[in-house]
Design a protein around this motif. Structure first.
Motif, short mmCIF file in Angstrom:
data_model
loop_
_atom_site.label_atom_id
_atom_site.label_comp_id
_atom_site.label_asym_id
_atom_site.label_seq_id
_atom_site.Cartn_x
_atom_site.Cartn_y
_atom_site.Cartn_z
N ILE A 412 9.76 100.45 -23.22
CA ILE A 412 10.73 99.51 -22.63
C ILE A 412 11.69 99.05 -23.73
O ILE A 412 11.25 98.58 -24.80
CB ILE A 412 10.01 98.30 -22.01
N ILE A 413 12.97 99.18 -23.45
CA ILE A 413 14.00 98.77 -24.41
C ILE A 413 14.85 97.68 -23.77
O ILE A 413 15.55 97.94 -22.79
CB ILE A 413 14.88 99.96 -24.82
N TYR A 414 14.77 96.48 -24.31
CA TYR A 414 15.61 95.39 -23.82
C TYR A 414 16.98 95.50 -24.51
O TYR A 414 17.09 95.40 -25.72
CB TYR A 414 14.96 94.05 -24.12
N ASP A 415 18.00 95.69 -23.71
CA ASP A 415 19.34 95.96 -24.25
C ASP A 415 20.34 95.06 -23.54
O ASP A 415 20.73 95.31 -22.40
CB ASP A 415 19.70 97.44 -24.04
N HIS A 416 20.76 94.02 -24.23
CA HIS A 416 21.76 93.11 -23.67
C HIS A 416 23.17 93.44 -24.11
O HIS A 416 24.13 93.15 -23.38
CB HIS A 416 21.42 91.67 -24.08
N TRP A 417 23.33 94.06 -25.28
CA TRP A 417 24.66 94.14 -25.89
C TRP A 417 25.30 95.54 -25.88
O TRP A 417 26.52 95.64 -25.91
CB TRP A 417 24.58 93.67 -27.35
N VAL A 435 16.44 98.12 -20.14
CA VAL A 435 16.54 97.01 -19.19
C VAL A 435 17.56 96.00 -19.71
O VAL A 435 17.59 95.67 -20.90
CB VAL A 435 15.18 96.30 -19.00
N TYR A 436 18.38 95.50 -18.78
CA TYR A 436 19.39 94.49 -19.12
C TYR A 436 19.04 93.17 -18.46
O TYR A 436 18.66 93.14 -17.27
CB TYR A 436 20.77 94.93 -18.65
N LEU A 443 15.17 87.07 -19.44
CA LEU A 443 14.41 88.09 -20.16
C LEU A 443 12.98 87.61 -20.43
O LEU A 443 12.01 88.34 -20.19
CB LEU A 443 15.12 88.43 -21.48
N THR A 444 12.85 86.39 -20.94
CA THR A 444 11.52 85.87 -21.29
C THR A 444 10.62 85.77 -20.06
O THR A 444 9.45 86.17 -20.09
CB THR A 444 11.65 84.50 -21.96
N ALA A 445 11.18 85.24 -18.96
CA ALA A 445 10.38 85.08 -17.75
C ALA A 445 9.89 86.42 -17.23
O ALA A 445 8.72 86.56 -16.84
CB ALA A 445 11.22 84.36 -16.68
N ASP A 446 10.77 87.42 -17.21
CA ASP A 446 10.36 88.72 -16.68
C ASP A 446 9.43 89.45 -17.65
O ASP A 446 8.53 90.17 -17.23
CB ASP A 446 11.61 89.58 -16.41
N ALA A 447 9.67 89.25 -18.95
CA ALA A 447 8.79 89.89 -19.93
C ALA A 447 7.36 89.38 -19.82
O ALA A 447 6.40 90.14 -20.01
CB ALA A 447 9.34 89.64 -21.35
N ARG A 456 7.36 97.62 -26.35
CA ARG A 456 8.63 96.98 -25.98
C ARG A 456 9.45 96.72 -27.25
O ARG A 456 8.92 96.28 -28.26
CB ARG A 456 8.37 95.66 -25.27
N TYR A 457 10.74 96.97 -27.10
CA TYR A 457 11.65 96.78 -28.23
C TYR A 457 12.93 96.11 -27.74
O TYR A 457 13.31 96.21 -26.58
CB TYR A 457 12.00 98.12 -28.89
N MET A 458 13.55 95.40 -28.67
CA MET A 458 14.88 94.84 -28.40
C MET A 458 15.82 95.32 -29.50
O MET A 458 15.46 95.32 -30.68
CB MET A 458 14.84 93.31 -28.37
N VAL A 459 17.03 95.75 -29.09
CA VAL A 459 18.04 96.22 -30.04
C VAL A 459 19.08 95.12 -30.20
O VAL A 459 19.68 94.66 -29.23
CB VAL A 459 18.70 97.51 -29.54
N ILE A 460 19.31 94.71 -31.46
CA ILE A 460 20.25 93.62 -31.75
C ILE A 460 21.32 94.13 -32.72
O ILE A 460 21.01 94.48 -33.87
CB ILE A 460 19.53 92.41 -32.37
N PRO A 461 22.56 94.20 -32.31
CA PRO A 461 23.64 94.56 -33.25
C PRO A 461 23.82 93.47 -34.29
O PRO A 461 23.64 92.28 -34.01
CB PRO A 461 24.88 94.68 -32.35
N ILE A 462 24.19 93.85 -35.50
CA ILE A 462 24.30 92.87 -36.58
C ILE A 462 25.47 91.91 -36.37
O ILE A 462 25.49 90.84 -36.97
CB ILE A 462 24.44 93.57 -37.95
#
Length: 502
Positions: A412-417, A435-436, A443-447, A456-462
């Motif tokens: 699962i990859i959490y990708d907002h950006w 998942v967006y 995000l927290t509630a569903d996670a 599970r991973y989240m990708v954060i641009p710098i």
């Protein structure tokens, strides 16, 4: 061109323009977010056979079809099991090929249009070709996947046909431009006015008849009808027209409240039209001042009227966009051509008055312009100007996609950006779940409710300024947040649920 000594010059200018555009094509550059969007639709057509382009698409399909055909020709390969696939880097190259060839043809059509509009003005087509061949703005958008490239070629062809009163062909090319992008509609009044001003060889103005209007409108109406049929055949809940209005609603006049700020942002893009900002603004100011002199001396000669039309069109188009539309650098492409012809007309007038069109003077002027513009042209094709693409913002996203693909099945990859960009670079066939969520709390509630034990991973641009507001609720909910891998522009964090963290 009217002088035997100048006949080789258009060929030389075309070859320079072709070389610069091919140089742009071979640059190692990642997609802009909107390029990734269009390239993903094209890839779905080329690899998965989705030629109706299902999904949230707000653009007409012709450019995407051209990109898909280029992908099929230059990028699609077959896996050992017979399944088609597309390497992400070969896909980048293939998707940019149609834009490059459209930009090359745009040079030639611009020269033909100038010859048609400015009769007995041999300097204008040559200078127009020079400006188009090495315009940093035109070059910056040549090797891109934006839908503007093919559209601007089609509407320039329509303008050329309109200048020769070939109304059916003008309407046909307008319809083709509309199939590339809806903004082609902005050229309808320009085609009509230029065609109305055109004079036959006897010097008498030919009126625009009802039959002429029918010849213009018939292919345009047919094209719009077929486009509506195509959109209906897609069976989507929201039409591309509705999405286009929602994404760029022209009724938002409240934007005019920040008119001066938006005007500054709009004009900031224009500085790269003809090279350095001082050169661009100098050429434009010179062209306008010469136009004022021409109006006083020549009254309303046909060429003067044409240049006034270019100026009025640019003013009205800019006013509309500053007041009510989104401001994107590529929206300047529709007025690059009128501005370019206005400058070429001004230079022609100045050269004639200075030396009575001696070829040596013309060669000196064109060479001087070329030398002044060339450094910025090279910067444009090497992606060193803040227009045209992602400008390095998404460098490394291909390595990021490969890294995420190395994770276990169903990760699962959490990708907002990153959205479409990451979707393209993860590849054609991905077994990961991206998942967006619109807010940190969602995000927290569903996670917390997710029962799947998959990683599970989240990708954060710098460049994200608010990363903490996404991480803090997860920590408060009991998640363990661990930095998994760091890239030059991205950080991948692993999320361990409370029950596993304990």
């Amino acid at each position: 061109m009217g002088h035997k000594s100048l006949r080789a010059e258009p060929i030389i200018l075309l070859l320079i323009g072709v070389w610069l555009r091919f140089h742009a094509l071979v640059q190692d550059a990642r997609f802009h977010p909107d390029e990734a969007l269009f390239a993903t639709f094209a890839r779905n057509a080329a690899v998965q056979g989705d030629w109706l382009l299902h999904g949230s698409l707000d653009k007409t399909p012709l450019t995407i079809y051209a990109d898909a055909l280029a992908m099929t020709a230059f990028g699609v390969t077959t896996l050992p099991d017979g399944v088609l696939t597309l390497d992400i880097h070969r896909g980048e190259f293939a998707a940019r090929v149609p834009g490059v060839f459209a930009s090359i043809l745009w040079m030639a059509v611009t020269c033909a249009l100038a010859k048609s509009v400015y009769r007995r003005k041999p300097t204008v087509p040559l200078v127009a070709l020079l400006l188009m061949a090495i315009s940093p703005f035109a070059l910056a958008f040549s090797a891109t996947v934006f839908t503007d490239g093919l559209m601007i070629l089609c509407v320039t062809l329509a303008l050329w046909m309109g200048s020769r009163r070939r109304w059916f062909w003008a309407g046909l090319w307008l319809a083709a431009g509309l199939w590339c992008k809806q903004q082609a509609l902005f050229y309808i009044p320009l085609v009509l006015v230029v065609g109305w001003i055109w004079r036959p060889t006897d010097g008498l103005r030919a009126r625009v008849s009802i039959q002429d209007l029918f010849r213009l409108c018939a292919p345009l109406v047919i094209g719009i009808t077929l486009l509506a049929v195509w959109d209906g055949a897609r069976g989507q809940s929201t039409s591309l027209w509705a999405l286009a209005v929602a994404n760029n609603e022209p009724g938002r006049l409240e934007l005019a409240q920040d008119f001066m700020g938006r005007l500054g942002a709009w004009l900031a893009y224009a500085q790269y039209m003809f090279g350095e900002s001082w050169l661009t603004w100098g050429l434009l100011m010179l062209a306008v001042m010469i136009l004022v002199v021409r109006i006083k001396r020549e009254r309303w000669a046909t060429n003067t009227q044409i240049d006034v039309i270019w100026l009025v069109y640019v003013f009205v188009y800019s006013l509309l966009h500053v007041s009510a539309f989104n401001l994107y650098d590529r929206y300047w492409l529709l007025i690059l051509l009128p501005l370019l012809l206005l400058v070429a007309g001004g230079i022609d007038y100045a050269v004639q008055r200075a030396a009575k069109i001696r070829p040596t003077i013309l060669i000196f002027v064109t060479c001087a312009l070329g030398i002044l513009m060339f450094p910025a042209a090279v910067m444009a094709v090497e992606r060193q100007l803040p227009i045209g693409g992602d400008n390095g913002k998404y460098d490394g996203i291909d390595a990021l996609g490969a890294y995420l693909n190395s994770k276990p099945l169903g990760t699962i990859i959490y990708d907002h950006w990153l959205g479409w960009e990451l979707g393209y670079y993860i590849g054609t066939w991905s077994d990961k779940r991206r998942v967006y969520y619109p807010t940190p709390d969602a995000l927290t509630a569903d996670a917390l409710l997710q029962p799947d034990p998959a990683p599970r991973y989240m990708v954060i641009p710098i460049w994200v300024q608010d990363a903490e507001i996404w991480i803090t609720p997860l920590l408060e909910a009991g998640f363990e947040v661990i930095t998994d891998h760091t890239f030059p522009n991205y950080v991948v964090v692993k999320l361990i649920p409370p029950d596993e963290a304990a």
